[in-house]
Write a protein that holds these residues in place. Structure first.
Motif, short mmCIF file in Angstrom:
data_model
loop_
_atom_site.label_atom_id
_atom_site.label_comp_id
_atom_site.label_asym_id
_atom_site.label_seq_id
_atom_site.Cartn_x
_atom_site.Cartn_y
_atom_site.Cartn_z
N MET A 113 0.83 -1.21 0.00
CA MET A 113 0.00 0.00 0.00
C MET A 113 0.86 1.25 0.00
N HIS A 114 1.99 1.21 0.73
CA HIS A 114 2.81 2.41 0.81
C HIS A 114 3.36 2.81 -0.54
N ASN A 115 3.62 1.82 -1.44
CA ASN A 115 4.06 2.18 -2.79
C ASN A 115 2.98 2.95 -3.53
N ALA A 116 1.72 2.59 -3.27
CA ALA A 116 0.61 3.29 -3.92
C ALA A 116 0.49 4.73 -3.43
N LEU A 117 1.08 5.03 -2.27
CA LEU A 117 1.00 6.38 -1.73
C LEU A 117 2.03 7.33 -2.34
N HIS A 118 3.06 6.79 -2.99
CA HIS A 118 4.17 7.62 -3.46
C HIS A 118 3.72 8.80 -4.34
N PRO A 119 2.85 8.59 -5.34
CA PRO A 119 2.46 9.76 -6.15
C PRO A 119 1.68 10.80 -5.35
N PHE A 120 0.91 10.36 -4.35
CA PHE A 120 0.18 11.31 -3.50
C PHE A 120 1.16 12.10 -2.63
N LYS A 121 2.16 11.39 -2.08
CA LYS A 121 3.17 12.07 -1.26
C LYS A 121 3.93 13.11 -2.09
N ALA A 122 4.27 12.73 -3.33
CA ALA A 122 5.00 13.67 -4.20
C ALA A 122 4.14 14.89 -4.53
N LEU A 123 2.84 14.67 -4.76
CA LEU A 123 1.96 15.78 -5.08
C LEU A 123 1.84 16.74 -3.90
N ILE A 124 1.69 16.21 -2.70
CA ILE A 124 1.54 17.06 -1.51
C ILE A 124 2.84 17.80 -1.22
N LYS A 125 3.98 17.12 -1.40
CA LYS A 125 5.27 17.80 -1.21
C LYS A 125 5.41 18.96 -2.19
N GLN A 126 5.00 18.73 -3.44
CA GLN A 126 5.07 19.80 -4.43
C GLN A 126 4.13 20.95 -4.08
N HIS A 127 2.95 20.61 -3.54
CA HIS A 127 1.94 21.62 -3.23
C HIS A 127 2.33 22.49 -2.05
N CYS A 128 2.80 21.85 -0.96
CA CYS A 128 3.04 22.64 0.26
C CYS A 128 4.31 22.26 1.00
N GLY A 129 5.08 21.28 0.48
CA GLY A 129 6.37 20.96 1.08
C GLY A 129 6.35 19.90 2.16
N LEU A 130 5.17 19.45 2.59
CA LEU A 130 5.12 18.49 3.70
C LEU A 130 5.76 17.16 3.31
N LEU A 131 6.61 16.65 4.21
CA LEU A 131 7.16 15.30 4.07
C LEU A 131 6.29 14.35 4.87
N LEU A 132 5.80 13.31 4.24
CA LEU A 132 4.89 12.38 4.90
C LEU A 132 5.55 11.01 4.98
N GLU A 133 6.21 10.75 6.09
CA GLU A 133 6.90 9.49 6.32
C GLU A 133 6.44 8.90 7.64
N GLY A 134 6.69 7.61 7.83
CA GLY A 134 6.36 6.97 9.11
C GLY A 134 4.87 7.02 9.39
N ILE A 135 4.50 7.45 10.60
CA ILE A 135 3.08 7.46 10.95
C ILE A 135 2.33 8.51 10.14
N ALA A 136 3.05 9.47 9.56
CA ALA A 136 2.38 10.45 8.70
C ALA A 136 1.81 9.76 7.45
N GLU A 137 2.46 8.68 6.99
CA GLU A 137 1.91 7.92 5.88
C GLU A 137 0.57 7.30 6.24
N ASP A 138 0.45 6.84 7.49
CA ASP A 138 -0.82 6.28 7.93
C ASP A 138 -1.92 7.33 7.92
N ARG A 139 -1.58 8.57 8.34
CA ARG A 139 -2.57 9.65 8.28
C ARG A 139 -2.99 9.90 6.84
N LEU A 140 -2.01 9.88 5.93
CA LEU A 140 -2.32 10.10 4.52
C LEU A 140 -3.25 9.01 3.99
N HIS A 141 -2.94 7.76 4.32
CA HIS A 141 -3.77 6.64 3.84
C HIS A 141 -5.20 6.79 4.32
#
Length: 502
Positions: A1-29
């Motif tokens: 599932m975390h691989n499926a999150l990569h494009p979403f993480k990249a989009l959010i980082k581009q939008h506002c700079g947030l890094l979403l790793e660790g438990i932040a990935e769970d929040r994103l999911h």
């Protein structure tokens, strides 16, 4: 599932700079699952929708930001601002126009409201004419809460009771800032990576950007620093969190040390008369300084990651196992490092009620209580654990910190000395020992302890601490820089005539 999150993480980082790793990935999911249900779409269909709909991505970001804060957090910085920096600005510029101050990453409003209260305490009725305060944040939902000015008792753990009674009204189980002060802060959406910023938001004299940059990598921090420089007037102050100093010294602003605290200045007019560049002894070139600053802040925990679980046999479907108590302890520590103390407190209570990992849970509970200034309860927990394990390093370091936070320097010194005795390579214990000796005017002892910490850190990117769970968010580069600076100052401190007590 975390691989499926990569494009979403990249989009959010581009939008506002947030890094979403660790438990932040769970929040994103979880946030993406909620958005998919609301839009009646599959998860993979959300990406093009987010790419095309800025309102949708803003709503998503509102579910991802960490909004753990409280009134008068890092109050020593607010005191520096109100007692030294703002009077200097007023002497230089006069009273007109008023000083324009921005709290960037203001979350639910505690920081800008704390500043308004501090200004009222310092200037009385004049404060309304002398200062204009604004709060900006990515999270549209949290800004609505900020405008209400309504808070639970949890937000007041850094506020003396007389101050709360003077400025807040009871509202059931909550407290609301009185309207005259509440109306002195204007709130607006603020994305520091947005392509354009309205002109009225580029005219600030002071910007507070505290405890926010920890969520960005170095490249993003540099972009944000340049944006903040555009938003500041030709002469202005930038104040970051006390643990973020070196990570934000990227050559955009001038770093200044005053009254034992660090801040940044744009221009030259507002530099203090005694200003000298706080250049560390071991990092003399600007290139080397920047290289040391490129590492993002990280915790000084020595725990290694657990191996990943073995996959189930092919064709066999199993429900995801419940997290183990140790995994929950790691999750709690990460929440504390991410400043999500309310959720961490709930998880700790669950662990203690279940009787799992009681020693670690007690220690982390004591850490939480100490950060809320409930020192008696925190010390009771730590000392109870030390009666069982008198040589547990984490408990000794926390005992020292609890005394240090109360300015009980002799008691703190004893605890830290015991800690370095049992673990000579525990550089945080040496560093804190040096600080309490320095505060206690024991210059020779402070110098020796700083040098011991320096030896432990020298040439080691991952210098061990020996600590198991204590969530110290000490940045190694910052500590190296501060040690060298303090040693330089101590070298010019006259030796006291009376021999210092060991």
């Amino acid at each position: 599932m975390h691989n499926a999150l990569h494009p979403f993480k990249a989009l959010i980082k581009q939008h506002c700079g947030l890094l979403l790793e660790g438990i932040a990935e769970d929040r994103l999911h979880k946030a993406l699952q909620t958005a998919a249900r609301v839009e009646n779409k599959r998860l993979e269909d959300l990406l093009p929708m987010l790419q095309q709909n800025e309102e949708l991505i803003k709503d998503l970001v509102s579910q991802l930001t960490v909004n753990e804060t409280y009134f008068f957090r890092e109050n020593a910085q607010l005191e520096l601002l109100t007692q030294h920096l703002l009077p200097r600005w007023l002497r230089l510029k006069g009273h007109h126009p008023p000083v324009n101050i921005l709290s960037a990453g203001c979350s639910s409003g505690e920081e800008p409201y704390s500043l308004v209260i501090a200004l009222e305490e310092a200037w009385g009725e004049q404060a309304a004419d002398l200062f204009q305060v604004a709060g900006g944040d990515l999270d549209r939902q949290i800004l609505r809460k900020a405008r209400e000015g309504l808070y639970s008792p949890f937000s007041f753990r850094g506020v003396p009771e007389p101050l709360r009674l003077r400025y807040f009204e009871s509202a059931g189980p909550h407290f609301q800032l009185k309207p005259p002060l509440r109306h002195r802060v204007t709130f607006h959406e603020l994305n520091l990576l947005a392509a354009h910023c309205p002109a009225e938001r580029q005219e600030y004299d002071v910007i507070l950007f505290r405890n926010v940059s920890i969520y960005f990598d170095t490249d993003t921090r540099l972009k944000i620093q340049r944006k903040l420089a555009e938003m500041l007037k030709p002469d202005g102050f930038l104040i970051v969190g006390s643990s973020e100093t070196l990570a934000n010294d990227l050559g955009v602003f001038t770093l200044v040390e005053e009254q034992g605290h660090y801040y940044f200045v744009k221009g030259q007019a507002l530099l203090p008369p005694s200003y000298t560049a706080p250049r560390p002894l071991g990092i003399t070139s600007g290139t080397a300084r920047k290289r040391a600053a490129t590492k993002p802040p990280r915790a000084t925990r020595a725990r290694s990651a657990a191996p990943p679980p073995s996959p189930p046999p092919q064709g066999e479907k199993k429900a995801a196992p419940a997290p183990t108590p140790s995994a929950r302890t790691d999750d709690i520590v990460q929440r504390l490092l991410n400043q999500e103390s309310h959720l961490a407190s709930q998880q700790l209570d669950q662990l203690l009620a279940a009787g799992h990992h009681v020693r670690e849970a007690r220690l982390l509970k004591a850490w939480l209580l100490g950060n809320r200034k409930q020192f008696a309860d925190a010390l009771a927990l730590v000392e109870a654990q030390l009666r069982v394990e008198p040589w547990w390093l984490d408990a000794l370091v926390l005992q020292g910190l609890l005394h240090k936070w109360q300015s009980q320097f002799d008691e703190a010194e004893k605890a830290f000395k015991k800690a370095v005795y049992i673990r000579p390579d525990c550089w945080p214990a040496h560093y804190y020992l040096a600080q309490v000796c320095h505060h206690g005017h024991k210059s020779a002892l402070a110098s020796r302890a700083y040098k011991a910490a320096q030896r432990c850190l020298q040439g080691q990117e991952g210098a061990p601490t020996g600590l198991e769970v204590l969530p110290l968010n000490l940045n190694r580069s910052d500590v190296v820089f501060l040690i060298e600076h303090q040693l330089a100052r101590l070298a010019h401190t006259p030796t006291p005539g009376v021999q210092e007590r060991e």
